[in-house]
Scaffold this motif. Structure first.
Motif, short mmCIF file in Angstrom:
data_model
loop_
_atom_site.label_atom_id
_atom_site.label_comp_id
_atom_site.label_asym_id
_atom_site.label_seq_id
_atom_site.Cartn_x
_atom_site.Cartn_y
_atom_site.Cartn_z
N ALA A 43 -3.18 -60.24 28.26
CA ALA A 43 -3.75 -61.58 28.11
C ALA A 43 -2.66 -62.60 28.37
CB ALA A 43 -4.32 -61.77 26.70
N ILE A 44 -3.09 -63.85 28.56
CA ILE A 44 -2.13 -64.93 28.63
C ILE A 44 -2.50 -65.99 27.59
CG2 ILE A 44 -1.74 -64.56 31.10
CD1 ILE A 44 -3.17 -67.29 31.52
N GLN A 45 -1.49 -66.65 27.09
CA GLN A 45 -1.69 -67.72 26.12
C GLN A 45 -1.42 -69.05 26.80
OE1 GLN A 45 1.29 -68.94 23.03
NE2 GLN A 45 -0.10 -67.78 21.68
N LEU A 46 -2.38 -69.97 26.68
CA LEU A 46 -2.23 -71.29 27.29
C LEU A 46 -2.02 -72.33 26.20
CD1 LEU A 46 -4.99 -71.37 30.06
CD2 LEU A 46 -2.60 -70.72 30.27
N GLY A 47 -1.22 -73.34 26.51
CA GLY A 47 -0.99 -74.46 25.61
C GLY A 47 -1.46 -75.76 26.26
N PHE A 93 -7.03 -62.32 32.63
CA PHE A 93 -6.60 -63.38 33.55
C PHE A 93 -5.87 -62.74 34.72
CE2 PHE A 93 -6.80 -67.96 32.71
CZ PHE A 93 -6.23 -68.47 33.87
N GLU A 94 -5.66 -63.52 35.75
CA GLU A 94 -4.96 -62.99 36.92
C GLU A 94 -3.53 -62.58 36.53
OE1 GLU A 94 -5.01 -65.88 39.98
OE2 GLU A 94 -7.20 -66.01 40.07
N ASN A 95 -3.13 -61.40 37.01
CA ASN A 95 -1.81 -60.89 36.67
C ASN A 95 -0.68 -61.62 37.38
OD1 ASN A 95 -2.88 -58.91 34.95
ND2 ASN A 95 -3.24 -57.51 36.67
N THR A 96 -1.04 -62.56 38.25
CA THR A 96 0.00 -63.29 38.98
C THR A 96 0.61 -64.42 38.16
OG1 THR A 96 -1.73 -64.71 39.93
CG2 THR A 96 -1.07 -62.77 41.20
N MET A 97 0.05 -64.69 36.97
CA MET A 97 0.55 -65.79 36.15
C MET A 97 1.87 -65.40 35.49
SD MET A 97 -1.77 -67.90 36.82
CE MET A 97 -1.06 -69.19 35.82
N ASN A 98 2.80 -66.35 35.48
CA ASN A 98 4.11 -66.13 34.87
C ASN A 98 4.34 -67.15 33.76
OD1 ASN A 98 4.88 -64.02 36.71
ND2 ASN A 98 5.21 -65.60 38.26
N LEU A 99 5.31 -66.85 32.93
CA LEU A 99 5.64 -67.74 31.82
C LEU A 99 6.09 -69.10 32.35
CD1 LEU A 99 5.75 -67.40 28.72
CD2 LEU A 99 8.21 -67.03 28.95
#
Length: 205
Positions: free
Chosen positions: A47-51, A85-91
């Motif tokens: 997962a990814i966490q968005l702020g 989510f798309e695995n292309t997202m980075n921190l």
């Protein structure tokens, strides 16, 4: 499932080609920053966490300050996790309203307006006890019998009664994106979205 955090600006209407008006909601979608990327190896799921939304440092705990520092971003007011989510997202990546295109269908999640303690007529749509005759001059909006006598000598759980109304997490599905103003991070979706103006909204594709 991918999505974004936004803020409900208000409602307006758009006109179709045939001249009919469509009620729609204006949402400020993003910009959101990826504050954490969770993986199966480390957290057990992906997962990814968005702020979203700016927050003062003096109002942020030290543990969260360190959390945002890892993402090289300022403190955020609202944090939401999105799975699949798309695995292309980075921190530290930024997600804007460009995630959506006109014609897309989205699901909107918001917190409905709180209405306080309400009776059964407003809360559940009861019709009230009835007329003013036969001695019932003051029971117009009362619930009536709750069905408990010597047996079962108790009130069943879940019986619809007066109580706190609203303030719940509500999901509205299949709202169509009518307009996208990427330069202002605004999108216009058909229909209404739960919540008051300036309340947080989660949009999912």
């Amino acid at each position: 499932m991918s999505g974004i955090i936004g803020k409900k600006i208000g409602m307006t209407s758009l006109y179709k080609a045939d001249g009919s008006a469509v009620a729609c909601t204006l949402i400020e979608a993003g910009p959101c920053v990826v504050t954490q990327v969770k993986t199966v190896e480390k957290e057990g799921y992906s997962a990814i966490q968005l702020g979203y939304g700016e927050k003062k440092e003096k109002h942020t705990t030290k543990s969260l300050l360190g959390h945002f520092k890892k993402a090289n971003t300022t403190p955020k007011k609202k944090l939401v996790e999105f799975r699949e989510f798309e695995n292309t997202m980075n921190l530290g990546d930024t997600i804007t309203s460009e995630l959506f295109a006109e014609g897309d269908f989205v699901d909107a999640i918001g917190t409905s307006k709180g209405k306080g303690f309400q009776g059964v007529v407003k809360r559940h749509g009861f019709g009230g006890v009835g007329g003013q005759t036969h001695g019932q001059h003051n029971r117009g909006r009362h619930p009536g019998s709750i069905g408990a006598c010597s047996f079962p000598s108790r009130v069943f759980k879940g019986l619809r009664m007066a109580g706190r109304t609203g303030g719940n997490r509500v999901k509205v599905q299949n709202l169509q994106v009518l307009k996208v103003y990427s330069d202002k991070n605004l999108i216009v979706v058909s229909g209404s979205i739960p919540g008051a103006k300036n309340s947080y909204v989660i949009l999912e594709k």
